[in-house]
Design a protein around this motif. Structure first.
Motif, mmCIF file in Angstrom:
data_model
loop_
_atom_site.group_PDB
_atom_site.id
_atom_site.type_symbol
_atom_site.label_atom_id
_atom_site.label_comp_id
_atom_site.label_asym_id
_atom_site.label_seq_id
_atom_site.Cartn_x
_atom_site.Cartn_y
_atom_site.Cartn_z
ATOM 1 N N SER A 192 0.832 -1.198 0.000
ATOM 2 C CA SER A 192 0.000 0.000 0.000
ATOM 3 C C SER A 192 0.863 1.243 0.000
ATOM 4 O O SER A 192 2.042 1.212 0.354
ATOM 5 C CB SER A 192 -0.931 0.014 1.220
ATOM 6 N N ALA A 193 0.252 2.353 -0.419
ATOM 7 C CA ALA A 193 0.899 3.656 -0.381
ATOM 8 C C ALA A 193 -0.181 4.705 -0.217
ATOM 9 O O ALA A 193 -1.282 4.571 -0.771
ATOM 10 C CB ALA A 193 1.702 3.911 -1.658
ATOM 11 N N GLY A 194 0.112 5.764 0.547
ATOM 12 C CA GLY A 194 -0.904 6.783 0.761
ATOM 13 C C GLY A 194 -0.313 8.090 1.238
ATOM 14 O O GLY A 194 0.836 8.162 1.654
ATOM 15 N N PHE A 195 -1.126 9.148 1.164
ATOM 16 C CA PHE A 195 -0.735 10.456 1.666
ATOM 17 C C PHE A 195 -1.997 11.199 2.082
ATOM 18 O O PHE A 195 -3.101 10.881 1.620
ATOM 19 C CB PHE A 195 -0.002 11.270 0.587
ATOM 20 N N LYS A 196 -1.864 12.201 2.949
ATOM 21 C CA LYS A 196 -3.002 13.024 3.324
ATOM 22 C C LYS A 196 -2.521 14.332 3.935
ATOM 23 O O LYS A 196 -1.467 14.387 4.579
ATOM 24 C CB LYS A 196 -3.926 12.308 4.316
ATOM 25 N N ALA A 197 -3.292 15.371 3.694
ATOM 26 C CA ALA A 197 -3.052 16.681 4.285
ATOM 27 C C ALA A 197 -4.375 17.411 4.276
ATOM 28 O O ALA A 197 -4.986 17.587 3.219
ATOM 29 C CB ALA A 197 -1.995 17.454 3.490
ATOM 30 N N PHE A 198 -4.856 17.816 5.455
ATOM 31 C CA PHE A 198 -6.188 18.418 5.530
ATOM 32 C C PHE A 198 -6.284 19.314 6.757
ATOM 33 O O PHE A 198 -5.693 19.023 7.795
ATOM 34 C CB PHE A 198 -7.263 17.337 5.603
ATOM 35 N N ALA A 199 -7.055 20.383 6.637
ATOM 36 C CA ALA A 199 -7.358 21.257 7.768
ATOM 37 C C ALA A 199 -8.780 21.752 7.618
ATOM 38 O O ALA A 199 -9.147 22.289 6.569
ATOM 39 C CB ALA A 199 -6.383 22.439 7.821
ATOM 40 N N GLY A 200 -9.608 21.530 8.623
ATOM 41 C CA GLY A 200 -11.004 21.949 8.551
ATOM 42 C C GLY A 200 -11.908 20.929 9.194
ATOM 43 O O GLY A 200 -11.570 20.339 10.216
ATOM 44 N N ALA A 201 -13.046 20.695 8.559
ATOM 45 C CA ALA A 201 -14.017 19.727 9.072
ATOM 46 C C ALA A 201 -14.484 18.839 7.931
ATOM 47 O O ALA A 201 -14.580 19.281 6.786
ATOM 48 C CB ALA A 201 -15.210 20.450 9.695
ATOM 49 N N LYS A 202 -14.766 17.571 8.257
ATOM 50 C CA LYS A 202 -15.267 16.667 7.232
ATOM 51 C C LYS A 202 -16.166 15.615 7.863
ATOM 52 O O LYS A 202 -16.030 15.267 9.042
ATOM 53 C CB LYS A 202 -14.120 15.993 6.478
ATOM 54 N N GLY A 203 -17.086 15.136 7.033
ATOM 55 C CA GLY A 203 -18.010 14.103 7.468
ATOM 56 C C GLY A 203 -18.017 12.977 6.460
ATOM 57 O O GLY A 203 -17.940 13.210 5.249
ATOM 58 N N THR A 204 -18.093 11.742 6.952
ATOM 59 C CA THR A 204 -18.016 10.563 6.090
ATOM 60 C C THR A 204 -19.249 9.686 6.271
ATOM 61 O O THR A 204 -19.717 9.490 7.389
ATOM 62 C CB THR A 204 -16.778 9.707 6.444
ATOM 63 N N VAL A 205 -19.745 9.151 5.168
ATOM 64 C CA VAL A 205 -20.764 8.108 5.216
ATOM 65 C C VAL A 205 -20.246 6.939 4.392
ATOM 66 O O VAL A 205 -19.615 7.128 3.359
ATOM 67 C CB VAL A 205 -22.122 8.597 4.664
ATOM 68 N N ALA A 206 -20.480 5.744 4.882
ATOM 69 C CA ALA A 206 -19.997 4.553 4.190
ATOM 70 C C ALA A 206 -21.019 3.441 4.346
ATOM 71 O O ALA A 206 -21.706 3.346 5.370
ATOM 72 C CB ALA A 206 -18.650 4.112 4.748
ATOM 73 N N THR A 207 -21.107 2.607 3.341
ATOM 74 C CA THR A 207 -22.026 1.466 3.388
ATOM 75 C C THR A 207 -21.459 0.357 2.528
ATOM 76 O O THR A 207 -20.623 0.593 1.640
ATOM 77 C CB THR A 207 -23.432 1.849 2.920
ATOM 78 N N GLY A 208 -21.900 -0.850 2.773
ATOM 79 C CA GLY A 208 -21.420 -1.978 1.996
ATOM 80 C C GLY A 208 -22.213 -3.222 2.305
ATOM 81 O O GLY A 208 -23.041 -3.248 3.213
ATOM 82 N N ALA A 209 -21.949 -4.262 1.527
ATOM 83 C CA ALA A 209 -22.644 -5.530 1.705
ATOM 84 C C ALA A 209 -21.680 -6.666 1.409
ATOM 85 O O ALA A 209 -20.706 -6.499 0.663
ATOM 86 C CB ALA A 209 -23.854 -5.606 0.784
ATOM 87 N N GLU A 210 -21.965 -7.818 2.004
ATOM 88 C CA GLU A 210 -21.135 -9.001 1.792
ATOM 89 C C GLU A 210 -22.027 -10.197 1.492
ATOM 90 O O GLU A 210 -23.048 -10.416 2.166
ATOM 91 C CB GLU A 210 -20.287 -9.272 3.025
ATOM 92 N N VAL A 211 -21.659 -10.956 0.481
ATOM 93 C CA VAL A 211 -22.404 -12.156 0.108
ATOM 94 C C VAL A 211 -21.416 -13.287 -0.122
ATOM 95 O O VAL A 211 -20.460 -13.130 -0.907
ATOM 96 C CB VAL A 211 -23.245 -11.925 -1.167
ATOM 97 N N PHE A 212 -21.619 -14.401 0.578
ATOM 98 C CA PHE A 212 -20.756 -15.575 0.448
ATOM 99 C C PHE A 212 -19.274 -15.242 0.630
ATOM 100 O O PHE A 212 -18.408 -15.791 -0.052
ATOM 101 C CB PHE A 212 -20.974 -16.261 -0.907
ATOM 102 N N GLY A 213 -18.966 -14.310 1.540
ATOM 103 C CA GLY A 213 -17.584 -14.003 1.855
ATOM 104 C C GLY A 213 -16.935 -12.949 0.997
ATOM 105 O O GLY A 213 -15.785 -12.575 1.237
ATOM 106 N N ILE A 214 -17.630 -12.422 -0.008
ATOM 107 C CA ILE A 214 -17.084 -11.374 -0.865
ATOM 108 C C ILE A 214 -17.902 -10.104 -0.657
ATOM 109 O O ILE A 214 -19.120 -10.109 -0.814
ATOM 110 C CB ILE A 214 -17.108 -11.781 -2.344
ATOM 111 N N GLY A 215 -17.233 -9.023 -0.259
ATOM 112 C CA GLY A 215 -17.939 -7.795 0.047
ATOM 113 C C GLY A 215 -17.478 -6.628 -0.798
ATOM 114 O O GLY A 215 -16.342 -6.576 -1.264
#
Length: 430
Positions: A329-352
């Motif tokens: 993996s590789a990643g970066f981030k830089a942020f100042a302020g406010a943020k809101g996150t929504v996430a959803t997902g589903a899994e069927v037979f072990g694969i999501g």
């Protein structure tokens, strides 16, 4: 932490029983090492095999025999730590029992949970009547109860602190010190058995000398450590203002329902780096602000769904890169302020499949891509995220998960069901 009831009812004899088994294990490992040296390792020492492959095998086989030896050292150290732990814990338990007996002799009662109270049942009716009409006597008794309670609590605390120290010592004994690695000896496995395992409990319990200004449960502190014992080097500074978590779960009609809510406020700066036989990794990040999370899940044997909401107000910056057997993996981030996150997902037979979206109020940029194995669940996760916001923007992300256990079980159940169906169809023609 241990409590009074646990200290008084725990069978400490199991420690010596376990120590005996560890010593027996060391003896058996010595036999295996001897057989390995006389048979397998001998293959690389004769004139019949030469060349690069022979040299590689010689080094590898020598490293394997080293691990057999290191395993014996580790097993003996663990046995020694367990025996010392038994001796010291048994002594502290006797002191606790003596404190209880002294309290009872002084006119107190001590419950199974270690709570001290004045034993009114030992007073005559006349004494009990006099006590109820004597404020000074009541005050004296209350002070005595407090004194004996503290005395017993101190004895319990001593046992609990030693118990934590033993835990630390046992953990350190089972982490490879790599004292003979990196060209210093025959050690070729950087996360193998610990040839430097310490069997002296007092020495093994000593705090890590690289730790600076940190205490258990402290709200602020710093620590620095170099790469050793098969672990990454790290540096950390933190100031935690508050952190609260609530979670629960239940099952309704075969469906597992669970939820968690978490909120944290404070500041942290961390850096980790390392290189072992598992791979290389480096990470540095800093953040200050308030974070909150709420998540709910509904899962059955083969189907599940989740929804999550997160919020953050503050500033953060970080970079990361990792390449190991279980994560790239590789990643970066830089942020100042406010943020809101929504996430959803589903899994069927072990694969999501899951997706998330964030709304940002403030400047920032963030990106991540990779795959990794979750050590807690065994799931493989593949995904990525990207976000940018000069002033007001956001981020989107996608994640695919594969649970090998569930996939295998679902495939096996499907094959079993297909076999039953085929058998039933065949029965029609009999």
């Amino acid at each position: 932490m241990l409590n009074y009831h646990e200290v008084m009812t725990t069978d400490l004899g199991l420690l010596t029983t376990a120590a005996g088994k560890w010593e027996a294990m060391a003896a058996e490992l010595a036999k295996v090492e001897s057989r390995y040296g006389d048979t397998v390792q001998q293959i690389t020492m004769g004139p019949a095999w030469t060349g690069i492959s022979a040299g590689t095998a010689h080094t590898t086989f020598k490293g394997t025999r080293y691990e057999y030896s290191a395993a014996q050292i580790q097993a003996k150290a663990v046995a020694s730590l367990l025996r010392e732990a038994h001796t010291q814990l048994a002594d502290l338990k006797k002191k606790l029992e003596s404190a209880r007996d002294d309290a009872v002799a002084a006119g107190m009662s001590v419950s199974e949970q270690g709570r001290v109270a004045f034993d009114y049942g030992r007073l005559t009716p006349a004494e009990r009547s006099a006590y109820h009409h004597d404020p000074d006597g009541q005050k004296s008794v209350a002070e005595a109860v407090t004194k004996w309670q503290q005395h017993i609590d101190d004895r319990v605390k001593a046992v609990a602190e030693l118990d934590q120290g033993v835990r630390t010592a046992l953990t350190r004994a089972t982490v490879d010190s790599n004292k003979d690695a990196f060209g210093k000896g025959a050690d070729e496995t950087f996360n193998g058995f610990n040839a430097g395992a310490q069997g002296d409990l007092a020495k093994a319990m000593k705090p890590d000398e690289t730790q600076v200004g940190t205490k258990p449960d402290s709200k602020t502190g710093t620590s620095v450590s170099g790469p050793k014992y098969g672990k990454e080097g790290s540096a950390k500074a933190y100031a935690d203002l508050f952190h609260e978590t609530a979670q629960g779960q239940t099952t309704v009609d075969g469906m597992k329902l669970s939820g968690i809510a978490d909120i944290y406020g404070g500041g942290r700066a961390t850096a980790n780096y390392g290189f072992t036989d598992q791979g290389a990794s480096a990470k540095a990040e800093a953040s200050v602000g308030v974070r909150a999370l709420a998540e709910g899940r509904a899962e059955s044997e083969y189907v599940g769904r989740y929804a999550r909401a997160e919020g953050f107000a503050g500033a953060e910056v970080g970079v990361s890169a990792k390449a190991t057997k279980e994560e790239v993996s590789a990643g970066f981030k830089a942020f100042a302020g406010a943020k809101g996150t929504v996430a959803t997902g589903a899994e069927v037979f072990g694969i999501g499949v899951g997706a998330n979206a964030e709304g940002w109020a403030g400047p920032g940029a963030e990106g991540w891509w990779g795959y990794k194995k979750d050590k807690d669940t065994g799931k493989w996760k593949i995904g990525g995220e990207f976000g940018a916001s000069p002033i007001v923007g956001g981020k989107v992300g996608l994640e695919i998960t594969v649970d090998p256990h569930k996939v295998s079980k679902a495939a096996g159940d499907a094959a079993h069901a297909l076999g039953d169906a085929a058998h039933a169809v065949g029965g029609w023609f009999d």
